[in-house]
Write a protein that holds these residues in place. Structure first.
Motif, mmCIF file in Angstrom:
data_model
loop_
_atom_site.group_PDB
_atom_site.id
_atom_site.type_symbol
_atom_site.label_atom_id
_atom_site.label_comp_id
_atom_site.label_asym_id
_atom_site.label_seq_id
_atom_site.Cartn_x
_atom_site.Cartn_y
_atom_site.Cartn_z
ATOM 1 N N CYS A 151 0.096 -4.270 -6.720
ATOM 2 C CA CYS A 151 -0.862 -3.560 -5.871
ATOM 3 C C CYS A 151 -0.963 -2.106 -6.323
ATOM 4 O O CYS A 151 -0.204 -1.636 -7.174
ATOM 5 C CB CYS A 151 -0.425 -3.614 -4.402
ATOM 6 N N VAL A 152 -1.927 -1.395 -5.743
ATOM 7 C CA VAL A 152 -2.040 0.049 -5.868
ATOM 8 C C VAL A 152 -2.324 0.558 -4.463
ATOM 9 O O VAL A 152 -3.054 -0.090 -3.695
ATOM 10 C CB VAL A 152 -3.152 0.460 -6.862
ATOM 11 N N THR A 153 -1.741 1.685 -4.097
ATOM 12 C CA THR A 153 -1.846 2.155 -2.719
ATOM 13 C C THR A 153 -2.229 3.626 -2.675
ATOM 14 O O THR A 153 -2.141 4.354 -3.672
ATOM 15 C CB THR A 153 -0.518 1.970 -1.962
ATOM 16 N N LEU A 154 -2.625 4.057 -1.492
ATOM 17 C CA LEU A 154 -2.972 5.451 -1.258
ATOM 18 C C LEU A 154 -2.494 5.820 0.138
ATOM 19 O O LEU A 154 -2.680 5.051 1.090
ATOM 20 C CB LEU A 154 -4.484 5.654 -1.372
ATOM 21 N N ALA A 155 -1.875 6.988 0.244
ATOM 22 C CA ALA A 155 -1.354 7.431 1.534
ATOM 23 C C ALA A 155 -2.454 8.090 2.353
ATOM 24 O O ALA A 155 -3.120 9.005 1.891
ATOM 25 C CB ALA A 155 -0.197 8.411 1.319
ATOM 26 N N ALA A 156 -2.634 7.595 3.572
ATOM 27 C CA ALA A 156 -3.535 8.212 4.550
ATOM 28 C C ALA A 156 -2.951 7.928 5.925
ATOM 29 O O ALA A 156 -3.519 7.205 6.749
ATOM 30 C CB ALA A 156 -4.947 7.658 4.417
ATOM 31 N N SER A 157 -1.771 8.494 6.199
ATOM 32 C CA SER A 157 -0.953 8.094 7.343
ATOM 33 C C SER A 157 -1.608 8.391 8.685
ATOM 34 O O SER A 157 -1.374 7.681 9.661
ATOM 35 C CB SER A 157 0.412 8.795 7.265
ATOM 36 N N ARG A 158 -2.433 9.409 8.777
ATOM 37 C CA ARG A 158 -3.030 9.782 10.056
ATOM 38 C C ARG A 158 -4.450 9.251 10.239
ATOM 39 O O ARG A 158 -5.069 9.471 11.276
ATOM 40 C CB ARG A 158 -3.028 11.310 10.211
#
Length: 610
Positions: free
Chosen positions: A155-162
């Motif tokens: 996979c590939v991911t991106l942080a966007a926690s909020r």
């Protein structure tokens, strides 16, 4: 077969038969949509040499299906294999790769009855070429997600926690900007929110299945293919809550060994960077030209078109100077020109320095046209004390709108930006381009070059530009030749930073090729050698080597008309020496006048006595 989606077709290469398949709603273990190939579909009998290395899972699957008899020789199509039953694959790309025996983008090659690609049918993107992306995952709040998660889980991911739940794939940038403003208003700066919008929008709405994705970890570049849609998931600390499935290639590539133009793009410091401009370079990593040609032959394509991954490998080179060029430029030996060529190749930047009249600008232009293949690849600018970054690279300048006739300030490219854009165009990257900077030491170099000063030394890096905000790197095929006049003493103001970035080559009346240039020119013109004799005597009387007189003053047609030599001496050469000796008690005419110099020349030998 399932009727959830319409039938899709895959045309095998070289006018081959069509395979049939359907997409399933069910997803595989790694998030990609499953795909079924219908019984009786043709299968290419051979695989390309690189298949096992580039796509080991698909290669193993193909071998297993052949071994168990699910794929066997076709009785209907001699020279082909075929499937004997419906076969389920983990993704459309895996299905296409097994059928074709090579690396291929299944989201693009499976077509509906009306010719729409699978990706376009699903609304992932309009039909068109795939893109290439860099997504950073090696330092997400202190963790290397590439090694910990991406490669192992596919996979590939991106942080966007909020970012709130329910954000849909394909969201517009304006809608996303509104959500980010509301969700991050108290926790991120304006610039951080803007960058997050760009990264998330690219991840959700611009990427599509079949696109290439790259990342860097442990000094290596890893590449893979996106195999499915984006999802918003819960994750530890919100570090990877936006996710796409990816089939990663099994090996990485050492960063230090990557081509320079790829390193330039990889140096851009954003979470998501589009690399489509260098996709052909990435496609060719780890493969020979023969392997690339074999892969291209295995896919239906226009045989008259060049293979991009091979085209970008065309070597940049500076042609070796010839004896004919040395004779044309009246240089004393070809080896001197070869040394200049080697200095340019090693450093990309070079300065010719010396007194006026030594042919610095002429030689720079002639060599640039020879190395670049013509004047179209050469641009000349002249520096002066008021020259600025805005003149040289880019800045806001008043321009009139052709329709409204109103004048407004618009961002305008300068000569360096124009030449860099020309040199970096597709098809131009193997052709040398030259920027000639005349009187380079007359301007405030730190002010004129700005952040570009860094790029002169670090050609494999990029910087963020002051005005446009673009990420910019100097193309590998852009060379700079400067000229410096040592007589005005401004060369003393050249700082150590510039001396480190440029190779310096002296053109002086005391050394070759300048010292004998006038005599060689007179010989080639069939003229008397007296002007060369006078110039040598003159320069022997000038103590400061930076004020010695160059030969170009005496290489003009007007010098050789009636009285031309005396006129040139009186109006061009003596005024230079008067300025040099200003305030000194020196009789210029007595010391440097042509009559005085002629008197010092050796006369004819006396006749021998009988």
């Amino acid at each position: 077969m399932s009727d959830a989606y319409p039938e899709f077709r895959l045309r095998l290469p070289n006018g081959g038969p069509e395979a049939l398949g359907r997409l399933l709603a069910e997803k595989g273990a790694r998030g990609s949509r499953k795909f079924i190939v219908a019984a009786g579909s043709p299968v290419r009998a051979e695989v390309v040499q690189s298949f096992a290395v580039r796509k080991p899972p698909s290669h193993r699957t193909r071998q297993q299906l052949i071994a168990e008899g699910a794929i066997r020789e076709s009785s209907r199509r001699p020279g082909w294999l075929e499937t004997v039953r419906d076969i389920e694959f983990s993704s459309p790309s895996a299905a296409a790769e097994v059928l074709m025996g090579c690396s291929v983008n299944g989201w693009g090659v499976w077509k509906s009855a009306d010719g729409q690609s699978l990706a376009a049918y699903l609304g992932q993107a309009a039909d068109g070429p795939n893109r290439c992306w860099l997504v950073r995952g090696s330092n997400v709040t202190g963790l290397d997600l590439v090694q910990r998660l991406w490669l192992s889980d596919g996979c590939v991911t991106l942080a966007a926690s909020r970012l709130r739940q329910g954000v849909q794939q394909g969201i517009s940038k304006e809608d996303l900007r509104t959500l980010v403003q509301e969700d991050y208003e108290s926790t991120a700066t304006y610039s951080q929110r803007q960058q997050l919008v760009e990264s998330v929008h690219a991840f959700l709405s611009r990427m599509k299945p079949g696109d290439t994705v790259c990342t860097i970890s442990g000094g290596r570049l890893y590449a893979g293919q996106i195999t499915g849609e984006a999802e918003q998931t819960e994750s530890e600390g919100g570090r990877s809550n936006l996710r796409r499935p990816v089939e990663w290639q099994p090996t990485g590539y050492a960063y230090d060994e990557l081509p320079e133009e790829l390193q330039q793009k990889l140096s851009i410091q954003h979470d998501v960077v589009e690399l489509t401009a260098v996709q052909a370079v990435i496609d060719g990593l780890g493969l020979t030209n023969e392997e690339l040609a074999e892969e291209a032959e295995a896919i239906e394509r226009d045989p008259s078109m060049e293979i991009p991954a091979i085209t970008v490998r065309r070597e940049l080179e500076l042609p070796a100077p010839t004896d004919e060029l040395a004779a044309e430029l009246l240089v004393h030996e070809t080896e001197w020109l070869r040394e200049v060529r080697d200095l340019l190749w090693d450093d990309r930047q070079l300065v010719f320095y010396g007194p006026p009249g030594t042919g610095k600008t002429y030689l720079a232009l002639q060599l640039a046209e020879f190395f670049g293949g013509g004047p179209e690849q050469v641009k000349l600018v002249q520096f002066h004390p008021s020259y600025a970054y805005e003149d040289f690279f880019e800045g806001f300048r008043p321009q009139e709108d052709p329709e409204s006739r109103e004048v407004a300030f618009r961002l305008t490219a300068g000569p360096l930006r124009e030449l860099a854009d020309l040199a970096s165009r597709e098809g131009n990257r193997h052709i040398p381009h030259f920027l000639i900077i005349d009187e380079i030491n007359r301007a405030n170099l730190a002010k004129v070059f700005g952040e570009l000063y860094f790029l002169l030394e670090y050609r494999n890096k990029s910087v963020r530009l002051t005005y446009s905000g673009d990420d910019f790197a100097l193309p590998p095929n852009l060379f700079v030749i400067g000229t410096m006049n040592t007589a005005d003493r401004s060369i003393a103001l050249v700082d150590a930073a510039m001396r480190r970035r440029f190779a310096f080559v002296e053109l002086s009346p005391r050394t070759q090729p300048t010292s004998g240039l006038l005599r060689r020119w007179l010989t080639s013109q069939g003229r008397d050698s007296e002007p060369a004799d006078l110039l040598e005597v003159l320069n022997s009387r000038i103590e400061d080597p930076d004020f010695r007189i160059g030969p170009s003053y005496l290489m003009k047609k007007g010098v050789y008309r009636d009285g031309g030599l005396e006129r040139t001496w009186r109006t061009k050469i003596l005024p230079l020496l008067e300025e040099h000796h200003y305030g000194e008690d020196v009789d210029i005419e007595k010391r440097y006048g042509i009559t005085a110099l002629r008197a010092s020349l050796p006369g004819p030998l006396p006749e021998p006595s009988a």
